[in-house]
Design a protein around this motif. Structure first.
Motif, PDB file in Angstrom:
ATOM      1  N   MET A   1       0.845  -1.196   0.000  1.00  0.00           N
ATOM      2  CA  MET A   1       0.000   0.000   0.000  1.00  0.00           C
ATOM      3  C   MET A   1       0.881   1.247   0.000  1.00  0.00           C
ATOM      4  SD  MET A   1      -3.065   0.995   2.672  1.00  0.00           S
ATOM      5  CE  MET A   1      -2.098   1.910   3.852  1.00  0.00           C
ATOM      6  N   TYR A   2       0.598   2.173  -0.900  1.00  0.00           N
ATOM      7  CA  TYR A   2       1.433   3.365  -1.042  1.00  0.00           C
ATOM      8  C   TYR A   2       1.806   3.946   0.325  1.00  0.00           C
ATOM      9  CZ  TYR A   2       2.737   8.197  -1.919  1.00  0.00           C
ATOM     10  OH  TYR A   2       3.409   9.392  -1.924  1.00  0.00           O
ATOM     11  N   PRO A   3       3.072   4.327   0.500  1.00  0.00           N
ATOM     12  CA  PRO A   3       4.195   4.248  -0.440  1.00  0.00           C
ATOM     13  C   PRO A   3       5.025   2.969  -0.280  1.00  0.00           C
ATOM     14  CG  PRO A   3       4.873   5.529   1.434  1.00  0.00           C
ATOM     15  CD  PRO A   3       3.455   5.066   1.720  1.00  0.00           C
ATOM     16  N   PHE A   4       4.438   1.961   0.358  1.00  0.00           N
ATOM     17  CA  PHE A   4       5.149   0.710   0.598  1.00  0.00           C
ATOM     18  C   PHE A   4       4.729  -0.349  -0.422  1.00  0.00           C
ATOM     19  CE2 PHE A   4       4.786   2.647   4.973  1.00  0.00           C
ATOM     20  CZ  PHE A   4       6.106   3.034   5.056  1.00  0.00           C
ATOM     21  N   THR A   5       5.291  -1.527  -0.282  1.00  0.00           N
ATOM     22  CA  THR A   5       4.935  -2.611  -1.185  1.00  0.00           C
ATOM     23  C   THR A   5       3.514  -3.082  -0.893  1.00  0.00           C
ATOM     24  OG1 THR A   5       5.862  -4.251   0.344  1.00  0.00           O
ATOM     25  CG2 THR A   5       7.336  -3.367  -1.361  1.00  0.00           C
ATOM     26  N   PRO A   6       2.861  -3.738  -1.863  1.00  0.00           N
ATOM     27  CA  PRO A   6       1.487  -4.214  -1.645  1.00  0.00           C
ATOM     28  C   PRO A   6       1.384  -5.065  -0.381  1.00  0.00           C
ATOM     29  CG  PRO A   6       2.061  -4.407  -3.960  1.00  0.00           C
ATOM     30  CD  PRO A   6       3.324  -4.006  -3.244  1.00  0.00           C
ATOM     31  N   GLY A   7       0.367  -4.777   0.410  1.00  0.00           N
ATOM     32  CA  GLY A   7       0.154  -5.524   1.646  1.00  0.00           C
ATOM     33  C   GLY A   7       0.820  -4.919   2.863  1.00  0.00           C
ATOM     34  N   SER A   8       1.746  -3.984   2.662  1.00  0.00           N
ATOM     35  CA  SER A   8       2.459  -3.351   3.772  1.00  0.00           C
ATOM     36  C   SER A   8       1.862  -1.973   4.059  1.00  0.00           C
ATOM     37  CB  SER A   8       3.946  -3.177   3.438  1.00  0.00           C
ATOM     38  OG  SER A   8       4.577  -4.409   3.201  1.00  0.00           O
ATOM     39  N   TYR A   9       1.694  -1.638   5.330  1.00  0.00           N
ATOM     40  CA  TYR A   9       1.301  -0.268   5.655  1.00  0.00           C
ATOM     41  C   TYR A   9       1.932   0.245   6.942  1.00  0.00           C
ATOM     42  CZ  TYR A   9      -2.193  -1.809   9.119  1.00  0.00           C
ATOM     43  OH  TYR A   9      -2.831  -2.347  10.216  1.00  0.00           O
ATOM     44  N   ALA A  10       2.365  -0.668   7.846  1.00  0.00           N
ATOM     45  CA  ALA A  10       3.034  -0.234   9.073  1.00  0.00           C
ATOM     46  C   ALA A  10       3.638  -1.456   9.768  1.00  0.00           C
ATOM     47  CB  ALA A  10       2.054   0.463  10.021  1.00  0.00           C
ATOM     48  N   PRO A  11       4.797  -1.308  10.405  1.00  0.00           N
ATOM     49  CA  PRO A  11       5.340  -2.407  11.215  1.00  0.00           C
ATOM     50  C   PRO A  11       4.453  -2.670  12.420  1.00  0.00           C
ATOM     51  CG  PRO A  11       7.021  -0.737  10.735  1.00  0.00           C
ATOM     52  CD  PRO A  11       5.702  -0.140  10.373  1.00  0.00           C
ATOM     53  N   ARG A  12       4.392  -3.914  12.835  1.00  0.00           N
ATOM     54  CA  ARG A  12       3.628  -4.266  14.030  1.00  0.00           C
ATOM     55  C   ARG A  12       4.538  -4.385  15.252  1.00  0.00           C
ATOM     56  NH1 ARG A  12      -1.383  -5.075  12.778  1.00  0.00           N
ATOM     57  NH2 ARG A  12      -1.836  -5.704  14.916  1.00  0.00           N
ATOM     58  N   ASN A  13       5.740  -4.898  15.044  1.00  0.00           N
ATOM     59  CA  ASN A  13       6.652  -5.075  16.169  1.00  0.00           C
ATOM     60  C   ASN A  13       7.420  -3.780  16.416  1.00  0.00           C
ATOM     61  OD1 ASN A  13       6.047  -7.771  16.835  1.00  0.00           O
ATOM     62  ND2 ASN A  13       7.325  -8.520  15.169  1.00  0.00           N
ATOM     63  N   GLY A  14       6.810  -2.920  17.170  1.00  0.00           N
ATOM     64  CA  GLY A  14       7.419  -1.646  17.520  1.00  0.00           C
ATOM     65  C   GLY A  14       6.558  -0.948  18.554  1.00  0.00           C
ATOM     66  N   TRP A  15       7.150   0.009  19.256  1.00  0.00           N
ATOM     67  CA  TRP A  15       6.420   0.781  20.255  1.00  0.00           C
ATOM     68  C   TRP A  15       5.797   2.013  19.601  1.00  0.00           C
ATOM     69  CZ3 TRP A  15       5.337  -1.206  24.842  1.00  0.00           C
ATOM     70  CH2 TRP A  15       6.181  -2.180  25.392  1.00  0.00           C
ATOM     71  N   TYR A  16       4.504   2.144  19.759  1.00  0.00           N
ATOM     72  CA  TYR A  16       3.763   3.316  19.284  1.00  0.00           C
ATOM     73  C   TYR A  16       3.117   4.014  20.482  1.00  0.00           C
ATOM     74  CZ  TYR A  16       3.836   1.311  14.499  1.00  0.00           C
ATOM     75  OH  TYR A  16       4.198   0.810  13.270  1.00  0.00           O
ATOM     76  N   VAL A  17       2.864   5.291  20.331  1.00  0.00           N
ATOM     77  CA  VAL A  17       2.108   5.998  21.360  1.00  0.00           C
ATOM     78  C   VAL A  17       0.632   5.661  21.190  1.00  0.00           C
ATOM     79  CG1 VAL A  17       1.375   8.265  22.185  1.00  0.00           C
ATOM     80  CG2 VAL A  17       3.786   7.848  21.650  1.00  0.00           C
ATOM     81  N   ALA A  18       0.040   5.129  22.252  1.00  0.00           N
ATOM     82  CA  ALA A  18      -1.385   4.797  22.237  1.00  0.00           C
ATOM     83  C   ALA A  18      -2.230   5.949  22.754  1.00  0.00           C
ATOM     84  CB  ALA A  18      -1.644   3.564  23.098  1.00  0.00           C
ATOM     85  N   ALA A  19      -1.634   6.751  23.659  1.00  0.00           N
ATOM     86  CA  ALA A  19      -2.360   7.861  24.274  1.00  0.00           C
ATOM     87  C   ALA A  19      -1.375   8.697  25.068  1.00  0.00           C
ATOM     88  CB  ALA A  19      -3.459   7.340  25.203  1.00  0.00           C
ATOM     89  N   PHE A  20      -1.743   9.909  25.360  1.00  0.00           N
ATOM     90  CA  PHE A  20      -1.053  10.627  26.419  1.00  0.00           C
ATOM     91  C   PHE A  20      -1.442   9.959  27.744  1.00  0.00           C
ATOM     92  CE2 PHE A  20      -1.142  14.364  23.430  1.00  0.00           C
ATOM     93  CZ  PHE A  20       0.237  14.461  23.288  1.00  0.00           C
ATOM     94  N   ALA A  21      -0.489   9.859  28.654  1.00  0.00           N
ATOM     95  CA  ALA A  21      -0.771   9.198  29.934  1.00  0.00           C
ATOM     96  C   ALA A  21      -1.940   9.865  30.655  1.00  0.00           C
ATOM     97  CB  ALA A  21       0.484   9.214  30.807  1.00  0.00           C
ATOM     98  N   GLU A  22      -2.058  11.183  30.509  1.00  0.00           N
ATOM     99  CA  GLU A  22      -3.125  11.901  31.201  1.00  0.00           C
ATOM    100  C   GLU A  22      -4.510  11.583  30.629  1.00  0.00           C
ATOM    101  OE1 GLU A  22      -1.949  15.961  30.645  1.00  0.00           O
ATOM    102  OE2 GLU A  22      -3.093  16.191  28.781  1.00  0.00           O
ATOM    103  N   GLU A  23      -4.567  11.019  29.435  1.00  0.00           N
ATOM    104  CA  GLU A  23      -5.862  10.642  28.850  1.00  0.00           C
ATOM    105  C   GLU A  23      -6.445   9.394  29.497  1.00  0.00           C
ATOM    106  OE1 GLU A  23      -6.470  11.187  24.371  1.00  0.00           O
ATOM    107  OE2 GLU A  23      -4.347  10.635  24.514  1.00  0.00           O
ATOM    108  N   ILE A  24      -5.591   8.552  30.075  1.00  0.00           N
ATOM    109  CA  ILE A  24      -6.036   7.263  30.591  1.00  0.00           C
ATOM    110  C   ILE A  24      -6.448   7.429  32.053  1.00  0.00           C
ATOM    111  CG2 ILE A  24      -5.417   4.857  30.958  1.00  0.00           C
ATOM    112  CD1 ILE A  24      -3.263   5.183  28.830  1.00  0.00           C
TER     113      ILE A  24
END
Length: 354
Positions: A1-24
């Motif tokens: 999937m643009y701009p990556f190869t077909p079927g790719s859109y984001a790595p899964r094995n990695g740390w992402y921000v899910a929220a600001f801590a104050e939101e939880i």
């Protein structure tokens, strides 16, 4: 999937921000992350947890359900799960099927952010999260604040591209934080296993319009602008303005700040965008929270406008690259390599279990 190869859109094995801590907090916070619904809340002892955000019975969203103590009770049929994801109650029967559980995601609070690992939990190494020192969070005299948690209707890599190519500052943000020198000045890049770094040093350059709100000085400045991209979705920015060599106070800092952009895939074609900043005074932060919102809206507008074109055209022509695209292309290649490794590992596992 643009701009990556077909079927790719984001790595899964990695740390992402899910929220600001104050939101939880006590209330259930619902958010999509890598095409999966996630629900977050704090247990009675203050621990932040992230669970699969749908009931396995009829896929009812837990964000629209309710808490009972530290458990979530599905708002549709009352099936209840604890903070570990284990089913504890089924109103319609006395026995609980062994398959009734939901996923609990690794969730780590660090600084202003709650970081989630959407991939293989066995690989969730907290040492891979950018340290507070690395991102300039612990600089003496600086006050960090969370500003905005935004939902952008564009794929996550479009915002990564935006932050990896700061030549747009003088044009998309020419009335606020940028000047044409942001594009005309060559950048210096540095790459290691954790992050991709870019810096521009602009000498004797005009001040961007918003920068002059923080000083009575109206002359040219020496300015450093840059960004550190920590894979797969965290950008730590530096902004520093000094009096130029021609000034009696040459080299003295006029203003300095750090900004943090966290870009997390929501669905394949939308993303969650978290913006935070640190400055030397709370007064400046309060002012910046107001003046920078239109700037972030411009980035969101550009991302969503590009997304509409990508989705609408019958066939997307290849991009015509420029010298200024080197950093963004490096960032794309790093993320593609992460996704390629995941694909190879998944195919190897499938072959081994076939």
């Amino acid at each position: 999937m643009y701009p990556f190869t077909p079927g790719s859109y984001a790595p899964r094995n990695g740390w992402y921000v899910a929220a600001f801590a104050e939101e939880i907090g006590e209330a259930l916070l619902s958010r999509w992350i890598l095409n999966q619904p996630v629900v977050m809340y704090r247990t009675a002892d203050g621990t932040a947890v992230a669970l699969e955000g749908r009931c396995p019975h009829r896929h009812f969203p837990f964000g629209e359900s309710k808490r009972i103590g530290d458990t979530i009770q599905c708002g549709y049929h009352g099936i209840t799960f604890d903070a570990a994801g284990k089913c504890t109650f089924v109103p319609s029967q006395t026995t609980i099927p062994g398959v009734y559980s939901i996923k609990r995601y690794p969730l780590v609070e660090r600084g202003l952010w709650a970081w989630i690992w959407p991939g293989d939990p066995a690989r969730a190494d907290e040492a891979l999260i950018p340290t507070l020192d690395e991102i300039g969070y612990t600089l003496p005299g600086m006050i960090p604040n969370a500003f905005y948690a935004m939902h952008v209707k564009g794929r996550y890599q479009l915002l990564n591209d935006n932050l990896l190519d700061l030549t747009h500052l003088g044009y998309l943000h020419g009335t606020s934080i940028g000047t044409p020198d942001d594009a005309a000045t060559p950048e210096v890049r540095d790459l290691n296993e954790r992050r991709l770094s870019s810096r521009r040093t602009m000498l004797d350059t005009p001040q961007p319009p918003l920068h002059m709100e923080n000083t009575d000085y109206r002359g040219p400045i020496d300015r450093i602008s840059g960004m550190d991209f920590f894979f797969p979705g965290f950008h730590s920015g530096i902004g520093e303005q000094r009096y130029p060599r021609s000034h009696p106070q040459a080299g003295q800092i006029i203003n300095t700040s750090r900004v943090w952009h966290a870009v997390t895939p929501a669905t394949r074609m939308t993303c969650n965008y978290f913006f935070a900043m640190s400055a030397t005074t709370q007064e400046r932060l309060d002012r910046a929270k107001i003046t920078l919102k239109p700037v972030l809206d411009e980035d969101s507008f550009a991302t969503e406008a590009i997304e509409k074109i990508i989705q609408t055209m019958d066939e997307l022509p290849p991009e015509l690259m420029l010298k200024s695209d080197v950093t963004a292309v490096q960032g794309r290649r790093i993320l593609q390599a992460m996704m390629d490794r995941e694909t190879l590992e998944r195919e190897g596992l499938d072959a081994a279990t076939a």
